[in-house]
Every structure is written in C-alpha cells, then in structure tokens.
Enzyme design. Structure first.
Site, short mmCIF file in Angstrom:
data_model
loop_
_atom_site.label_atom_id
_atom_site.label_comp_id
_atom_site.label_asym_id
_atom_site.label_seq_id
_atom_site.Cartn_x
_atom_site.Cartn_y
_atom_site.Cartn_z
CG HIS A 555 3.04 1.46 -2.86
ND1 HIS A 555 3.07 0.11 -2.56
CD2 HIS A 555 4.16 1.99 -2.28
CE1 HIS A 555 4.15 -0.15 -1.82
NE2 HIS A 555 4.81 0.98 -1.64
CG ASP A 557 8.43 3.58 -2.24
OD1 ASP A 557 7.35 3.10 -1.86
OD2 ASP A 557 9.48 2.92 -2.28
CG HIS A 627 7.31 -1.18 -5.06
ND1 HIS A 627 7.56 0.13 -5.43
CD2 HIS A 627 7.29 -1.17 -3.70
CE1 HIS A 627 7.69 0.88 -4.36
NE2 HIS A 627 7.53 0.13 -3.29
NE ARG A 637 7.83 -10.15 2.26
CZ ARG A 637 8.18 -8.91 1.95
NH1 ARG A 637 8.05 -7.94 2.85
NH2 ARG A 637 8.65 -8.62 0.75
#
Length: 685
Positions: A555, A557, A627, A637
């Site tokens: 996508h 941002d 990204h 994570r």
C-alpha cells in the site's frame, strides 16, 4: 471460579439453543452469525465448515438485500402518493400503509428484522469481499481448486493491491485441473460485465456484435439503478445534526430524512459507475453507452437508431461539438429528425429534478450541497474528419467531489542527506541504494536497553485491535495485531500501571525520530505528528503452514494504490494529509516480517529491510513508495510506527494532549525541586 465456569457454560449453551432456533425456523439465517461461525471454524482448522458457513453467509447477505428491494418496490407500487383534496391525510395514510406493508413483507420472507441488524464492521467486510479470502484458503485446503480459483479471483477484483492474492492466482493458472473458465467474478455487476464485453468487441471493430452487449448493459444499468434507489429507503444518519439538541418540527424532520434518502439515490449514479475495489467512478459512464451505440449503429447503417442515441448523449452533454455534428449528419441522411431514447430522456429529467430538490433540501438542513462531476466530458476525441465521430473508448476516473474548502499546500523541494542530529545514529542506506526516492535506512536510533524497555512496555499497554477499529487481525487472519498510543501510555504511567519512565521514553523516542526525519530530508517547514503507534504483530500458532499472504499488504500511506492502472489515487479513505512515514524497530528475534518497498505494480520488490533493534526506515508517504510487510511466521515483531504531516491543520490530537501532559509533568518535577505545591499530573488527562 466454579461460578464463573458455570456462567460461561450456561452462556455457551444458550447461544447454541438460540442458533438452533434460528436454524429450525423458516427465517433467513443472519449473515453476521454465519460469518462469525465461519471465522471460528477457520481458527479451528475446520475448513469444511468454513466453506459451508461462509457460502451460507454470502447467500444470506444477497437474499436479504434482494428481499429489501422486492418488498420496498412492491409496497411502493401498492401504496402510491396521489393528488387528493385531503392531501395531509392522504400523505400520512400512504406512509403508514407502506410501513405496515414493508414490515409484513420483510417478516414473512426473512423473519423479524431485528435478527438482521448487523454491525458496520461486518457490512464493510462484505463490501470489501473479505469472505472470499477465507473461502479461497478453505477451498485450497479442501483441494477444491476450481472453487478456490473463483473465490480468489472474486476477492482480487475488489482488492487489486493484495499482492499475495495476485501471486496465488498466478499459481492457480498453472495447476492441473484449473481452467480459465474458473476465474470468474462471483460478485460481478451484470451491467458492467455487459458493457466491458461491448467495449472489447467495439475496439476489435465487431460493431454488430457489440450492439447487443451495449443494449444489455443499458437494460441492466437501469434495473440496477432501481434496486440501488430502493436500498436507499432505509434508516438514515443525520450527520449534520446533533440529535441530543434536535428540536425541529415534524415537517423539518421529514424534510431532513427525505433529503438524506434523495442524496443516497443521487449517489447511485456514482455507485453504478464504480468498478470493484475503486472509490472513483469511470468517467462519463452512462453517456458513453449512447456514444458507443450511435457509432456502432452507424457502422451497421442503422441511422435511425444512431440518431436516437446521439440525441440521448446530448441530454447529458448539451452542445457537444462532435455529437452535434453527428446529429446533423444523421438528419441529413434520413431526411427527418427523431427524439432521444425514452429511458434516457426520463433519466435526464429526473436527474435534473433531483439536483433542484437536493439544493432546496440541503439549504433547509443548513448545509451546502455540491453535486460533484457526474457527467464529465468524454475528453479529447481528436479524429474530427470521421463522420460521424465515435468514442475512442477513453475512460478515466473523476474526483469524488469538487471540494469547496481549499487548504494551503506547502511545496517542498525534494532533498535528502541532512544532518542526523544524534552522534550514535548511523546512516545505512540512502534512496539510491534503496532503489527509490525519499527513502532512508538508519541504525542505532535507540540503544539495546531502550529496545528492551519499550518492548516490555508494549506487552503491558498494547491492546488487540487498537488502532485497527478494534479488529484483532485487520490485515491477515494469521497474525494478531496490538497497539497503543502515546497518550494512552502516559495515562497508564500516571495511574501506576506501567513505569512512568518507560511511558516518557516512548514519547521521547518518537520525538527523536521526528527530528531525525525532518533534518535528514532537509524539510523547509516543521514536520508534525499525524499518528504515533506502538505496535506488535504476533504469528498465531497453528496457522503458519503454507502461508502466502503478507503481514501487511502492499500500500501507500497517503493514497489508494491501483497497481492495475499504475496510479495512486489521493482520495479517502487514504490519509491524504500524511507526508512522511517512519518505522523504528524494537527487535529482530522473529521469523519473517521483512519490510519491503515495491514498484507501483505492487509486485516488483525494489528493496527489503530486515528489522532489528534500533533500526529505522523513513520515507515519503506517497505513491512513489509502495510498501508492505512480509508474513511474520513465528514470534512477535514490535515497532514504533510514525506518520507525519507538513500541514499543522492535521496534527495528531492525542499528540497535542500528550504534549500538554508532558509539560505538566515537567512543571511538577520543577515544583518538587523548588519545594512548591505539587499537583497531580493525572488531572491533566
């Protein structure tokens, strides 16, 4: 403890009894209940029931929609508004009879309407075709490849940015037993499908074969328009009004409600022209049908039909030079004139009347109505020597609306390489080595001890679904997402639920990251926080075998990535105000989870970053930097996710409140040193 177990057992038994009652009755099963059952079965690995319940949910969703349409049209036809000397009594008589008719019709066909009240989140899932993602995975597990391919294709049509689903489709195409006929869009709109087939034949010069498809597309379009308008006749939200203080009279209430309905009906023009997965409609969609048809009929020497279609086009674009020339040509060939097609004439007159009513209704509500660009010009047909002129098939997206509010945009000259401000921070990669523009990779932004402290803080304050509208798994069902904001963390610190020192560290680290990004990219104006989030994503045990999805799909941002068109549309629901983004990683002791940059096609990976403690990737937030995150297949994570804006109007409200809390805290500490009266910083929250 025993009492709680008994209560839990009783609640579970009661739920089963209620479900059994629903199943045993003639009422339509609520699709949200079936959807929840399917998701539960998915988490248990019961793929047979995933398919069963999810197909049932999709069927129930469709049947409920069609029943609403049928009942509303039936009751509208049976109880019409007619001129009457006792007009007020007649009006209320029709309203009451319609309401009774509708209630009887719905309850007869689907059961009590209260059973079918569904949350907005579930509705959005169905609109985004999320059930087909589950179905694709279930059918794949069940080795039912043709159905898996169909479900995957259906999902991908509305989610073209989902890179992993695109790869799945490529794999399906190479599998034995999967044929091209299996790649069907189960949710395809019949009018759009017929139109697309007509355009394909038209562009191949098969004008005679294209005509039936365009005619079918028009028939299905007007049918879909009737259904869309019928669905607008439900409950409305009075967005512009404060219900607590709502004290208007009966006729003002009716006016406000009808204005909302009318606006919804008017928006059907946009909805019917919008392809799956897009927010903006195809430009000039309905008029294009008549443009294509007039030239196709001309090529078939059917001038009478061509002239009617040309006149129909001019109803939407009065005075269009090319079409006016065409009309004159047809009139000369025929020796007489003809009227526009009846359905186009009626549709155009209704459209005009709606605009007039919407203007009046919006004024009554105290708001300004802006139509938006529904019938844009078909754009630059340059072949003026061809008589008559036909469309060249050019279609494009149009803005959702013409915005009245103009904001000042800060124009930035793109630079990078400014000072890093902090001695230990190391520059690892620049835009050039990351194969893009406005990208940077830094190490040692924070120390190992600070990583450990922030990760420990995350375990104490983050909540599943925070920042994701309460959804525990917003991007993939195979991972759990948890988050917390700066303000929430400070509040926990003041309440003594976490270390206040750790809460302050989160605040200070995010400010450090902001300063580094602002300095490195050499911005000539202040970079403000748009959103700050301490977030962890955890692989769900037992759901990692043969994963092909991403932890976070590709996508951009601040715009909606459209890999098929190689564009990124700067429109809601994207956060269009965001200018720069950064991710500061707290750990690397997990499997998968690599951050990746791609080309606009959402497939070609241009750079990859392996997270580790203290590493930060920063980049501009637009379509130049698509990204995503590879699947986290084992472990957890954690990172500090940061988004920034150059426009102070879009500063993060919680950040401003956190700034005030920090200022109060600093004052308290100073008062302690000076021996002055102390206050409780918690009061500042």
């Amino acid at each position: 403890m025993l009492k709680m177990d008994m209560i839990s057992s009783f609640s579970g038994t009661l739920l089963l009894i209620l479900h059994s009652i629903v199943l045993s009755s003639s009422a339509l099963e609520p699709y949200d209940l079936l959807y929840d059952n399917a998701i539960d079965a998915f988490h248990r690995g019961d793929y047979t029931n995933v398919a069963r319940y999810m197909e049932g949910a999709l069927s129930s969703f469709s049947e409920l929609r069609q029943t609403k349409v049928r009942c509303r049209l039936k009751c509208k036809d049976q109880h019409r508004f007619e001129a009457d000397p006792f007009s007020d009594l007649n009006f209320f008589d029709v309203v009451l009879r319609r309401a009774s008719c509708l209630n009887d019709c719905m309850e007869t066909q689907v059961g009590p309407q209260s059973m079918h009240k569904v949350s907005e989140d579930v509705i959005q899932d169905f609109n985004r075709r999320i059930p087909y993602n589950y179905l694709q995975m279930a059918y794949l597990k069940l080795k039912d490849l043709d159905k898996a391919a169909s479900a995957a294709h259906t999902y991908f049509q509305a989610n073209p940015e989902h890179v992993e689903m695109g790869r799945n489709l490529e794999q399906y195409k190479s599998l034995q037993g999967v044929d091209s006929k299996h790649f069907i869009d189960r949710e395809a709109r019949s009018h759009q499908r017929a139109f697309a087939e007509g355009v394909k034949l038209y562009e191949q010069g098969e004008y005679g074969k294209a005509i039936p498809f365009f005619e079918e597309a028009l028939t299905q379009y007007f049918k879909a328009d009737v259904e869309c308008r019928a669905l607008c006749e439900g409950p409305q939200r009075f967005v512009e009004q404060d219900h607590v203080l709502y004290r208007y009279s009966l006729y003002e209430l009716i006016s406000d409600h009808y204005t909302q309905v009318l606006h919804c009906e008017h928006e059907c023009v946009r909805d019917l022209a919008t392809r799956p997965g897009r927010l903006s409609p195809m430009e000039n969609y309905l008029p294009l049908h008549y443009d294509y048809l007039q030239f196709a009929y001309f090529k078939e020497s059917r001038f009478q039909e061509a002239l009617a279609c040309a006149h129909s086009y001019l109803l939407f674009h009065a005075g269009d030079e090319f079409m006016t020339t065409n009309v004159e040509y047809y009139q000369e060939e025929l020796g007489h004139d003809t009227d526009p097609r009846e359905e186009a004439d009626w549709y155009g007159r209704r459209h005009k009347q709606e605009l007039e009513l919407l203007t009046v209704g919006s004024q009554n509500m105290g708001v300004e109505y802006s139509e938006g660009n529904y019938w844009s010009s078909s754009g630059g047909r340059e072949d003026a020597n061809r008589i008559p002129s036909g469309t060249d098939g050019w279609m494009e997206y149009v803005p959702i609306s013409e915005k009245k509010n103009v904001t000042v945009t800060v124009v930035q000259e793109l630079k990078e390489g400014g000072p890093l401000l902090y001695e230990k921070v190391k520059l690892v990669q620049t835009s050039e080595s990351l194969n893009g523009t406005q990208r940077v990779l830094l190490d040692d932004v924070i120390s190992d001890d600070e990583c450990v402290e922030l990760k420990s803080l995350a375990h104490a304050v983050t909540i599943a679904g925070d920042g994701y509208r309460g959804k525990m798994s917003p991007h993939t069902p195979n991972e759990k997402f948890e988050g917390a904001t700066v303000l929430k963390t400070l509040q926990f610190g003041y309440e003594g639920r976490v270390s206040l020192k750790s809460a302050r560290l989160f605040y200070d680290v995010s400010e450090k990251a902001r300063k580094i990004i602002e300095s490195y990219f050499m911005l000539n104006s202040t970079l403000h926080f748009s959103y700050t989030h301490l977030v962890c994503r955890t692989a769900i045990t037992g759901q990692q075998d043969h994963r092909h999805d991403l932890s976070h799909p590709i996508h951009a941002d601040n715009c909606l990535l459209d890999p098929e068109a190689n564009e990124c549309w700067k429109e809601p629901p994207a956060y269009t105000c965001r200018d720069y983004s950064a991710l500061l990683y707290l750990n690397g002791d997990f499997e998968g989870g690599e951050f990746i940059f791609t080309e606009m096609d959402a497939k070609t990976v241009t750079a990859q970053v392996k997270p580790q403690c203290g590493r930060m990737v920063g980049f501009s937030s637009g379509g130049e930097n698509p990204h995503g995150v590879r699947a986290v297949t084992k472990g957890q994570r954690c990172a500090v996710a940061l988004w920034f804006t150059l426009d102070p109007l879009f500063r993060e409200l919680e950040r401003l409140q956190a700034d005030e809390v920090m200022e109060a805290l600093n004052n308290v500490q100073q008062w302690k040193l000076d021996g002055d009266i102390q206050i409780n910083p918690k009061d500042e929250l």
